[in-house]
Enzyme design. Structure first.
Site: not given
Ligand code: HSE
Length: 429
Positions: A14, A105, A129, A134, A187, A190, A201, A205, A302
């Site tokens: 990023v 985040k 933001e 993203g 890729g 992770e 995650d 968010k 990305g």
């Molecule tokens: N790991 C997150 C996803 C990407 O797979 O959406 C960045 O927030």
């Protein structure tokens, strides 16, 4: 010409994308915004990243103090990820009088209240933001364009990794185990995919987004969370036959009864706008009392999509002197008067492995009936029988309370010797 210097903490994926956009579009911002934004400092130990991006060696700082004391730096971009040392660095930046733009985040979700307090104290900006979805400008849309609304609901596909995995499982009929390995090799996931596949995650968010939507602090710890690791191709295939696709949804609702916030796999009708959000794409479907339904769609991760969100914040920060902060009390925990609904209502897809004999179906429906659960659809698949001869029996219920389903499923598993519960998946109408 107004000159604004920025520093980038971390030149990973990023950070690299952000550097590229800022340097390649520098002339454009002079023309469009009358501001010359230059990268004055970077904090990165990996020499190969510095060389790959063509960063001038004189701009490479050796530590955070050097970045914070650089008079040429007005805005510090934090794209390191994780809580520490990112938190200490962001606090150091704010306390040094620098505005901060972050894509982190986890940090913003867990410690945004502390960071915002420091930003207010030092009269600097804090922009985030890029923490959610993203490149999709959902936070700015909520803070500005959708202010004419009371937002009543937000349903999102806000994790690209899980959406990629579920799309692959749906299209190729493969198991979670097979697809996660492929995704890691390519890729897309992770090496340790826990944060994505177990739904953390998405809860970070959803915490950030629902707090803005409902104008009250929604800590991530209040969000019900369930990941995708138990989803099987068998259920995806039966769902398909019934007209559903599986998605990991983040759901936030606000009504007079309270706030409902949850992240879990859900079956979505094929004609729902979210059903066609595939691969690593993200989307947020927002309902407001004035605008009705709005869906924002795009790349949730990305280098360049996330860089796009960061650069948008940098330009906003560079062109606004009045910083703004949360309109709700941004504290660690929820306000005492915030009521959370945990026994939420949903329709359910239930799959049982049942003995194929007279009376078995009625035993199942009689337990469901005992808990007030009404059945909307029934499918028995005699081709789907397992080694012991049990058949797949699929029931889709009408909307009911979560607690009713939990009790009914426990009772079926305990009392029916020839039927066992194989899957329970919520259905979003
Ligand atoms: N790991 C997150 C996803 C990407 O797979 O959406 C960045 O927030």
């Amino acid at each position: 010409m107004k000159k604004v210097g920025v520093a980038i903490l971390g030149l990973g994926v990023v950070g690299g994308g952000t550097y590229k956009i800022l340097t390649e579009h520098r002339q454009k911002y002079i023309q469009t915004h009358g501001v010359d934004i230059s990268v004055e400092s970077v904090l990165e130990v990996r020499k190969e990243r510095i060389h790959a991006l063509g960063v001038d060696e004189s701009k490479v700082a050796s530590n955070i103090s050097e970045v914070c004391s650089n008079p040429e730096v007005d805005i510090i971009i934090e794209v390191m990820g994780g809580v520490e040392p990112a938190k200490s660095y962001v606090l150091a930046a704010l306390n040094a009088g620098k505005s901060v733009v972050t894509s982190n985040k986890e940090l913003y979700c867990k410690y945004g209240y502390e960071l915002e307090k420091a930003a207010k104290h030092n009269h600097v900006g804090l922009f985030y933001e890029a923490t959610c979805v993203g490149g999709v400008p959902v936070i700015r849309a909520l803070l500005d364009n959708l202010q004419g609304n009371k937002i009543t609901s937000l349903i999102g596909i806000i994790n690209g990794t899980t959406n990629y995995i579920l799309t692959k499982m749906t299209n190729d009929g493969k198991s979670y185990g097979e697809v996660i390995k492929e995704a890691q090799a390519l890729g897309y996931a992770e090496a340790d995919p826990t944060s994505d596949v177990d739904g953390y995650d998405a809860t970070y968010k959803l915490s950030i987004l629902s707090s803005i939507c409902f104008n009250k602090k929604i800590p991530y710890t209040e969000i019900y969370r369930e990941g995708i690791t138990n989803i099987s191709p068998v259920d995806i295939a039966y769902g398909k036959k019934l007209g559903y696709v599986i998605k990991l949804l983040a759901i936030g609702k606000d009504s007079e009864k309270g706030v409902e916030v949850r992240v879990h796999p859900s079956f979505v009708r094929v004609n729902h706008p979210l059903a066609s959000v595939n691969d690593s794409y993200n989307a947020v479907y927002i309902t407001g009392d004035s605008v009705g339904d709005v869906m924002l769609y795009g790349r949730g991760a990305g280098a360049l999509p996330t860089g796009s969100a960061i650069v948008g914040d940098v330009i906003y920060c560079a062109t606004h002197t009045q910083h703004r902060y949360s309109t709700f009390e941004n504290t660690e925990t929820a306000a005492p008067d915030t009521k959370f609904i945990t026994n939420f209502q949903s329709a359910y897809y239930l799959r049982f492995l049942a003995a194929d004999k007279a009376g078995e179906l009625s035993k199942v429906t009689s337990v469901l009936g005992k808990y007030g659960i009404s059945v909307a659809q029934v499918v028995q698949d005699i081709d789907g029988n397992d080694k012991e001869g049990a058949v797949n029996l699929i029931l889709v219920t009408h909307s009911t309370r979560e607690s009713n389903i939990k009790k009914a499923v426990a009772a079926i598993d305990k009392d029916l010797t020839e039927t066992r519960v194989a899957a329970v998946i919520r259905v979003v109408s």
